[in-house]
Design a protein around this motif. Structure first.
Motif, short mmCIF file in Angstrom:
data_model
loop_
_atom_site.label_atom_id
_atom_site.label_comp_id
_atom_site.label_asym_id
_atom_site.label_seq_id
_atom_site.Cartn_x
_atom_site.Cartn_y
_atom_site.Cartn_z
N THR B 89 7.05 -0.07 -8.29
CA THR B 89 6.34 0.28 -9.52
C THR B 89 5.87 -1.01 -10.19
O THR B 89 6.68 -1.87 -10.52
CB THR B 89 7.27 1.05 -10.47
OG1 THR B 89 7.75 2.21 -9.79
CG2 THR B 89 6.51 1.49 -11.71
N PHE B 90 4.58 -1.14 -10.31
CA PHE B 90 4.02 -2.30 -11.00
C PHE B 90 4.20 -2.10 -12.51
O PHE B 90 4.21 -0.96 -13.01
CB PHE B 90 2.53 -2.46 -10.65
CG PHE B 90 2.30 -2.80 -9.21
CD1 PHE B 90 2.34 -4.11 -8.76
CD2 PHE B 90 2.06 -1.80 -8.27
CE1 PHE B 90 2.14 -4.43 -7.43
CE2 PHE B 90 1.87 -2.11 -6.93
CZ PHE B 90 1.91 -3.42 -6.50
N SER B 91 4.34 -3.21 -13.22
CA SER B 91 4.62 -3.08 -14.65
C SER B 91 3.34 -2.81 -15.44
O SER B 91 3.39 -2.32 -16.56
CB SER B 91 5.33 -4.32 -15.17
OG SER B 91 4.53 -5.45 -14.91
N GLN B 92 2.21 -3.16 -14.86
CA GLN B 92 0.96 -2.97 -15.61
C GLN B 92 -0.23 -2.86 -14.66
O GLN B 92 -0.10 -3.12 -13.46
CB GLN B 92 0.74 -4.15 -16.55
CG GLN B 92 0.70 -5.48 -15.81
CD GLN B 92 0.65 -6.65 -16.74
OE1 GLN B 92 1.23 -6.62 -17.81
NE2 GLN B 92 -0.08 -7.69 -16.35
N GLU B 93 -1.37 -2.54 -15.19
CA GLU B 93 -2.60 -2.50 -14.41
C GLU B 93 -2.96 -3.90 -13.93
O GLU B 93 -2.56 -4.89 -14.56
CB GLU B 93 -3.76 -1.97 -15.27
CG GLU B 93 -3.70 -0.50 -15.56
CD GLU B 93 -5.00 -0.01 -16.21
OE1 GLU B 93 -5.88 -0.84 -16.46
OE2 GLU B 93 -5.11 1.20 -16.45
N GLY B 94 -3.75 -3.99 -12.86
CA GLY B 94 -4.19 -5.30 -12.40
C GLY B 94 -4.43 -5.30 -10.91
O GLY B 94 -4.18 -4.31 -10.21
N ASP B 95 -4.94 -6.43 -10.41
CA ASP B 95 -5.15 -6.60 -8.96
C ASP B 95 -3.98 -7.40 -8.41
O ASP B 95 -3.67 -8.48 -8.92
CB ASP B 95 -6.46 -7.33 -8.70
CG ASP B 95 -7.65 -6.47 -9.08
OD1 ASP B 95 -7.53 -5.24 -8.98
OD2 ASP B 95 -8.69 -7.03 -9.49
N PHE B 96 -3.34 -6.87 -7.39
CA PHE B 96 -2.16 -7.53 -6.82
C PHE B 96 -2.38 -7.79 -5.34
O PHE B 96 -2.87 -6.92 -4.62
CB PHE B 96 -0.91 -6.68 -7.03
CG PHE B 96 -0.59 -6.44 -8.48
CD1 PHE B 96 0.14 -7.37 -9.21
CD2 PHE B 96 -1.04 -5.30 -9.13
CE1 PHE B 96 0.43 -7.17 -10.55
CE2 PHE B 96 -0.76 -5.08 -10.47
CZ PHE B 96 -0.02 -6.02 -11.17
N GLU B 97 -2.00 -9.01 -4.92
CA GLU B 97 -2.05 -9.35 -3.50
C GLU B 97 -0.67 -9.06 -2.91
O GLU B 97 0.27 -9.78 -3.17
CB GLU B 97 -2.38 -10.84 -3.32
CG GLU B 97 -3.77 -11.25 -3.78
CD GLU B 97 -4.85 -10.79 -2.82
OE1 GLU B 97 -4.69 -11.02 -1.59
OE2 GLU B 97 -5.84 -10.19 -3.27
N VAL B 98 -0.59 -7.98 -2.16
CA VAL B 98 0.69 -7.61 -1.57
C VAL B 98 0.74 -8.13 -0.14
O VAL B 98 -0.21 -7.93 0.63
CB VAL B 98 0.87 -6.08 -1.57
CG1 VAL B 98 2.17 -5.70 -0.87
CG2 VAL B 98 0.85 -5.55 -2.99
N SER B 99 1.82 -8.84 0.19
CA SER B 99 1.90 -9.33 1.57
C SER B 99 3.19 -8.86 2.22
O SER B 99 4.23 -8.71 1.57
CB SER B 99 1.79 -10.86 1.60
OG SER B 99 2.96 -11.42 1.09
N LEU B 100 3.08 -8.62 3.50
CA LEU B 100 4.24 -8.24 4.30
C LEU B 100 4.44 -9.29 5.38
O LEU B 100 3.52 -9.56 6.16
CB LEU B 100 4.00 -6.86 4.95
CG LEU B 100 5.01 -6.45 6.02
CD1 LEU B 100 6.42 -6.33 5.46
CD2 LEU B 100 4.60 -5.13 6.67
N THR B 101 5.61 -9.87 5.40
CA THR B 101 5.95 -10.81 6.47
C THR B 101 6.89 -10.11 7.43
O THR B 101 7.98 -9.67 7.04
CB THR B 101 6.65 -12.06 5.89
OG1 THR B 101 5.80 -12.61 4.87
CG2 THR B 101 6.89 -13.09 6.96
N ALA B 102 6.44 -9.95 8.65
CA ALA B 102 7.25 -9.28 9.67
C ALA B 102 7.72 -10.33 10.65
O ALA B 102 6.93 -11.17 11.10
CB ALA B 102 6.42 -8.23 10.40
#
Lengths: 468, 285
Positions: B89-102
């Protein structure tokens, strides 16, 4: 010779066509009559084989394993952590070596092959029949691809008869969006070339309804709505059966748009799934049994439908069975036996029916939103509920309302899995269900593996789906 | 006894050799262990995400990585997770860069980054069309043009007339002549599947009896008045002849279905003289 036998033994529109394996294709289709038997051969492919051989194509007779059993509607009765092929769908530990996964994949491509043979030979058709042949073949081909692309993701696109050594086509996975374009094109052609009338064969309404579902899947809501409304015109002659039971036990009724026909007691034209869903009447101890979650859903939303959808297992009273396709009758429910041998059941398999179209109409108007108050949507929604005896009206329909309604209306008709996917709820709903029941769900389970047998044959050309 | 001694000596002889081999492999670290093969299935990170049903700030993530055993999610807002398929759950509106390191147990890593635009969804916007010359007043079209009925014309029928007597508001009302067979037609842009209400005011002369006007909505546009009858999706009759001068309200509910263009249609049975004024359209919740 075979043809004469067919004409005498069958009351349905189609049954046993001429065998293709014994006939070389070149020079086989020379007349309309031969093309017609090629058409029947396609439907025979959809029917699948009613036996236990692991090399047979069981086609849609095994479809409930790869769809309904992967949802919160049904399960097997075996141990939660069983590694049997059937149980893998329930506990989500599906392996690439699963025989049923391979069977369904092979079956769909076999149906596509049969349609391609016909389409490659359309040149010999008379002008009077060419459009219909083309429409039927394209409907069938689109139907098989729609099943494949939803279950396996990107799949090879075979649009003509290919030689066994043409491995590039057989083993190159094509992006889903291109597969969907191809399906849309085939179905538009089927809509244009077909008329209404048949229920066990392709028709204009069947093509429209299937295309509406394709459009809902890819988010083309307005086009889906127009197609549903075309089928809903009174002049088309489709309507809900007033008694829910008659949808399933009065075959060929006005609600059915497309059903795969089966004939009882004939090994070649009967189906085996009806008996498998009973307690050791088929070859299994009983699969596709009703989950507790599903019974709760019926308690809340089922109305009159519950009685003819689920019933208590008399041998194992803690368990509940599907009541929609009972092959050996039920006196309490007023259902007569359909076959003398329940393993050779004749219950038709309904692929598309009018209630589905009405609920697709609601979904098209909802158009990806969380809720709608449109009177058009409410009218269609209410029509389905009224038949179930739930006459309290609603002012708003949420996505959840729609999913619940579809769940009980179309229970055990292999719709739930696709509904959850289409409405973007598969991961949420199924992961919660899996946690509750000790199953091992991950989102990669939403796509079946490409059968390892295919990958081996491709010598590594075919790439596996993630998670397998 | 003898046997044991030999054994011990044997190991003592081998020990230096063994140590040398160990040191060598640590320094170089490229020579594979005997019998091992190259890892051809390297981790590949991939994921998808979907917005939660009831909360636009909450996203669930599906892990589509292959050949990996360990995962680190970075949600781009300072929060991380090592779950296989987390919910965040993000705390607010906005653009977020989500990264997954596998990564796998050999320590090989693969990273996939996707951008998520968290935004409160807008409610459905229902378009309310503007009806031109809704009060049949002159000079209300663009640039002060129009007699008051110019926006209501259709080929194949007489345009509805205008009158300055027996008017509800303003200076003019539409006039329905006895026997004139005049109609009014105007196309409107609407939101598909939204419910609308059209309201107008009309009055009919108290004689001759049996007169009515008809307000209808056509589900599609037409080129000629003769196509109107087949295109009607909703209609209502106004037949109140109790007073020649008092206006009566007439309403019509309609839903355009999948279409985004409809048309208002107005005609009468040409028995009694009448007036129509102040047409309006609104969305019905």
């Amino acid at each position: 010779m075979v043809f004469i036998f067919t004409a005498i033994s069958c009351s349905k529109d189609f049954l046993e066509p001429q065998p293709t394996s014994a006939v070389s294709e070149e020079g086989y289709f020379k007349t309309d009559e031969e093309l017609e038997s090629g058409i029947l051969n396609m439907y025979d492919g959809i029917q699948g084989t009613n036996d236990r051989s692991t090399s047979s194509n069981h086609s849609i007779q095994y479809e409930f394993y790869v769809t309904e059993m992967r949802t919160d509607n049904t399960r097997g009765k075996g141990a939660v952590d069983s590694d049997a092929d059937q149980a893998q769908f329930v506990n989500y530990n599906i392996r690439a070596t699963n025989g049923i996964v391979a069977d369904y994949y092979r079956s769909m491509y076999n149906i596509i092959y049969r349609a391609n043979v016909l389409l490659d030979n359309l040149g010999v058709a008379s002008d009077a029949n060419r459009a219909r042949f083309e429409g039927e073949a394209k409907f069938v081909r689109a139907y098989a691809y729609f099943n494949l692309v939803r279950l396996y993701g990107d799949v090879p696109l075979v649009d003509k008869v290919i030689a066994p050594l043409d491995t590039e086509i057989s083993y190159t996975r094509i992006e889903s969006s291109i597969i969907y374009d191809f399906i849309e094109e085939d179905l538009l052609s089927a809509v244009a070339n077909l008329g209404d009338g048949y229920k066990n064969r392709a028709s204009k309404a069947a093509a429209e309804a299937l295309l509406a579902k394709v459009y809902l899947t890819i988010g083309e809501y307005s086009q889906a709505q127009t197609l549903c409304e075309s089928i809903m015109k009174p002049a088309r002659g489709f309507s809900l059966e007033s008694n829910f039971k008659d949808v399933f036990y009065n075959e060929g009724n006005d609600e059915v748009i497309f059903a795969v026909g089966y004939e009882p007691d004939l090994i070649k034209d009967s189906q085996g799934f009806s008996s498998e869903w009973l307690n050791a009447v088929g070859y299994t101890a009983g699969v596709n049994y009703v989950t507790k979650e599903m019974r709760d859903a019926f308690d809340q939303y089922g109305g009159d439908r519950t009685l003819y959808s689920i019933r208590q297992d008399v041998i194992q009273p803690s368990e509940y069975q599907v009541a929609k396709y009972i092959p050996n009758g039920d006196e309490n429910l007023g259902i007569a036996p359909i076959a003398s041998d329940p393993r050779l059941a004749g219950n038709d398999w309904i692929v598309l029916r009018y209630a589905d179209v009405l609920l697709m109409h609601v979904e098209a108007i909802l158009a990806g939103a969380e809720a709608t108050t449109s009177s058009n949507a409410i009218a269609s929604f209410q029509e389905v509920r009224n038949r179930a005896g739930i006459t309290t009206t609603v002012a708003t329909i949420t996505k959840e309302d729609l999913l619940n309604e579809r769940r009980v209306e179309l229970a055990f008709e292999n719709q739930r899995f696709f509904d959850l996917l289409r409405l973007g709820e598969a991961q949420n709903v199924l992961s919660a269900y899996a946690t509750e029941n000790g199953y091992n769900f991950t989102s990669t389970t939403l796509l079946l593996p490409i059968p390892s047998s295919e990958i081996n044959l491709s010598k590594g050309l075919l790439e596996q789906n993630p998670g397998y | 006894m003898l046997y044991k001694k030999i054994f011990v000596n044997h190991w003592a002889n081998l020990m230096p050799l063994f140590l040398v081999a160990m040191v060598y492999s640590c320094e170089e670290n490229i020579l594979p262990l005997e019998g091992s093969i190259e890892d051809l299935t390297l981790p590949e990170a991939n994921f998808d995400f979907s917005e939660s049903n009831n909360d636009y700030l909450t996203y669930s993530f599906s892990n589509l990585s292959s050949s990996a055993t360990d995962f680190i999610w970075d949600f781009g807002d300072g929060n991380t997770s090592t779950e296989n398929e987390p919910e965040h759950t993000f705390s607010q509106e906005g653009d977020f860069e989500v990264s997954l390191t596998a990564s796998d147990k050999l320590g090989v890593e693969s990273v996939q980054t996707k951008s998520i635009s968290v935004k409160e969804p807008e409610g459905p916007v229902i378009f309310i069309p503007e009806i031109l010359e809704a009060g049949f007043e002159a000079g209300t079209l663009e640039g002060g043009a129009g007699d008051g009925n110019d926006a209501w014309a259709i080929a194949g029928a007489n345009n509805i007339g205008l009158s300055t007597s027996v008017v509800r508001t303003g200076d003019q009302a539409a006039r329905i002549y006895m026997g004139a067979e005049s109609v009014a037609y105007q196309e409107l842009t609407v939101t598909p599947n939204a419910d609308y209400r059209i309201t107008l005011y009309y009055t009919l002369a108290s004689a001759p009896a049996g007169g009515h006007i008809r307000l209808a909505v056509l589900g599609n546009t037409i080129e000629d008045a003769s196509e109107a009858e087949d295109a009607i999706i909703a209609s209502v009759l106004g037949d109140d002849q109790t007073s020649t001068f008092d206006y009566t309200k007439l309403t019509l509910l309609f839903n355009p279905g999948a279409s985004d263009t409809v048309a208002i249609w107005l005609d009468s049975n040409n028995i009694a003289e009448g007036r129509v004024d102040d047409i309006m359209i609104e969305h019905v919740e």
